[in-house]
Scaffold this motif. Structure first.
Motif, PDB file in Angstrom:
ATOM      1  N   THR A   1      45.978  18.137  37.057  1.00 53.71           N
ATOM      2  CA  THR A   1      46.116  17.940  38.500  1.00 53.71           C
ATOM      3  C   THR A   1      44.811  17.468  39.117  1.00 53.71           C
ATOM      4  OG1 THR A   1      47.849  19.628  38.632  1.00 53.71           O
ATOM      5  CG2 THR A   1      46.706  19.072  40.683  1.00 53.71           C
ATOM      6  N   ASN A   2      43.718  18.109  38.738  1.00 55.63           N
ATOM      7  CA  ASN A   2      42.410  17.769  39.311  1.00 55.63           C
ATOM      8  C   ASN A   2      41.950  16.358  38.945  1.00 55.63           C
ATOM      9  OD1 ASN A   2      42.318  20.323  40.432  1.00 55.63           O
ATOM     10  ND2 ASN A   2      41.073  21.195  38.801  1.00 55.63           N
ATOM     11  N   HIS A   3      42.450  15.838  37.821  1.00 57.03           N
ATOM     12  CA  HIS A   3      42.074  14.489  37.383  1.00 57.03           C
ATOM     13  C   HIS A   3      43.149  13.450  37.708  1.00 57.03           C
ATOM     14  CE1 HIS A   3      39.149  16.850  35.085  1.00 57.03           C
ATOM     15  NE2 HIS A   3      38.450  15.739  34.953  1.00 57.03           N
ATOM     16  N   GLY A   4      44.136  13.856  38.500  1.00 61.39           N
ATOM     17  CA  GLY A   4      45.180  12.919  38.888  1.00 61.39           C
ATOM     18  C   GLY A   4      46.050  12.455  37.737  1.00 61.39           C
ATOM     19  N   LEU A   5      46.217  13.320  36.714  1.00 61.63           N
ATOM     20  CA  LEU A   5      46.936  12.929  35.497  1.00 61.63           C
ATOM     21  C   LEU A   5      48.262  13.658  35.320  1.00 61.63           C
ATOM     22  CD1 LEU A   5      43.848  12.894  33.074  1.00 61.63           C
ATOM     23  CD2 LEU A   5      44.987  10.917  34.108  1.00 61.63           C
ATOM     24  N   ALA A   6      48.613  14.523  36.248  1.00 59.53           N
ATOM     25  CA  ALA A   6      49.836  15.304  36.114  1.00 59.53           C
ATOM     26  C   ALA A   6      51.059  14.390  36.036  1.00 59.53           C
ATOM     27  CB  ALA A   6      49.982  16.264  37.288  1.00 59.53           C
TER      28      ALA A   6
ATOM     29  N   CYS B   1      53.148  19.472  29.577  1.00 61.21           N
ATOM     30  CA  CYS B   1      52.834  19.916  30.926  1.00 61.21           C
ATOM     31  C   CYS B   1      53.515  18.975  31.900  1.00 61.21           C
ATOM     32  CB  CYS B   1      51.323  19.896  31.157  1.00 61.21           C
ATOM     33  SG  CYS B   1      50.611  21.514  31.399  1.00 61.21           S
ATOM     34  N   HIS B   2      54.092  19.530  32.954  1.00 57.92           N
ATOM     35  CA  HIS B   2      54.789  18.696  33.939  1.00 57.92           C
ATOM     36  C   HIS B   2      55.828  17.813  33.246  1.00 57.92           C
ATOM     37  CE1 HIS B   2      51.756  20.026  36.817  1.00 57.92           C
ATOM     38  NE2 HIS B   2      50.815  19.620  35.999  1.00 57.92           N
TER      39      HIS B   2
END
Length: 311
Positions: free
Chosen positions: A266-271, A44-45
């Motif tokens: 994204t919601n956990h700032g891990l992207a 992902c990303h």
């Protein structure tokens, strides 16, 4: 169960490893034949996560083979690189169960260095580009479209470069693709990609799935000078599948792909961060999403498919 997740193949030295990609490990069988092993890795990303998705490799492989069969009937003369799901005899007996259904023998071809992206609906990066300047990959698009709306004149072809590992692909105008691989091959790839998309979209829609966009890859058979469909085809990893019964123009529908994982990151700032381990809940839900896509497209339950294809 996560215990059955295969994130890296190991054929015990039975075949030489050619390369490892984000998802696939490629081995050499002989000078004309490769073995594609689809692992359970998920990216992902542009980052591979530390944990894979159970059954993902087999699901992707069997969806791809299903499409090869469907499209070969729909488009007479279509050639693919697929040979068989059977494992080569060189693989040791004691590891064969791990690789059954997730591996396919394919013909070795020279792969064109572009990715053939077809978009039927305006969403994702195409929607962002359209909102900015009214174009998609440099192609002017009719004004007034809403998010997730079908392109009014049918699907559009928006190729991208095929970047090296660790780099991002770049969306390009079809004219640029002609410069990269030559006009004759570029035009044939565009024609094939659009035809493949139209047939697949009609087939999927009858089964409750909208194919918003997808990516094809092609190779060249130098002996016959023919363009050949290669790699994975119309899976949740390289396509955007929407449930038809939840589709609304002006909204971004839920999808049968890794959007759940993207949102969680994204919601956990891990992207975009390395070494991330997804939660059990995200892993299990993502597996179920992939299974549902398989079952809708093939008309078979996953459990019945595994039983039918058991060694």
């Amino acid at each position: 169960m996560a215990s059955g997740v295969l994130t890296q193949s190991d054929l015990q030295g039975s075949l030489p490893l050619v390369s490892r990609g984000k998802v696939r490990d490629i081995y050499k069988i002989d000078d004309q034949t490769l073995l594609f092993v689809t692992t359970d890795r998920i990216s992902c990303h542009d980052v591979i996560l530390a944990r894979g998705i159970p059954n993902k490799g087999a699901l992707l492989s069997l969806i791809t083979v299903h499409w090869f069969e469907i499209l070969a009937v729909a488009i007479p003369g279509l050639r693919t690189h697929f040979i068989t799901l059977d494992l080569p005899e060189q693989i040791p007996v004691h590891v064969r169960p791990q690789y059954q259904n997730r591996s396919m023998q394919v013909r070795k071809l020279e792969v064109f260095q572009i990715e053939a992206i077809v978009r039927g609906y305006i969403t994702g990066s195409a929607w962002a580009s359209y909102r900015k300047d009214g174009t998609v990959c440099g192609i002017p698009i009719q004004p007034g479209l809403k998010e997730s709306e079908a392109f009014p004149h049918g699907p559009i072809y928006t190729p991208s470069t095929k970047a090296a590992a660790g780099h991002k692909d770049e969306n390009i105008h079809p004219d640029k693709a002609k410069e990269i691989i030559g006009a004759r091959y570029a035009e044939r790839i565009e024609e094939l990609a659009l035809s493949l998309y139209r047939h697949a979209a009609a087939y999927a829609h009858e089964r409750g799935i909208i194919i918003a966009d997808t990516k094809f890859e092609f190779g060249l058979d130098k002996e016959t000078d023919e363009v050949v469909l290669v790699d994975e085809v119309l899976t949740p990893d390289n396509s955007r599948f929407w449930p038809a019964d939840r589709y609304k123009v002006g909204e971004s529908p839920p999808s049968f792909d890794k959007q759940l994982l993207r949102d969680w990151l994204t919601n956990h700032g891990l992207a975009g961060k390395e070494g991330v381990t997804m939660s059990d809940e995200v892993m299990e839900k993502t597996e179920e999403i992939y299974k549902e896509a398989f079952e809708r497209l093939t008309g078979r339950t996953w459990s019945a498919t595994l039983a039918d294809k058991a060694i």
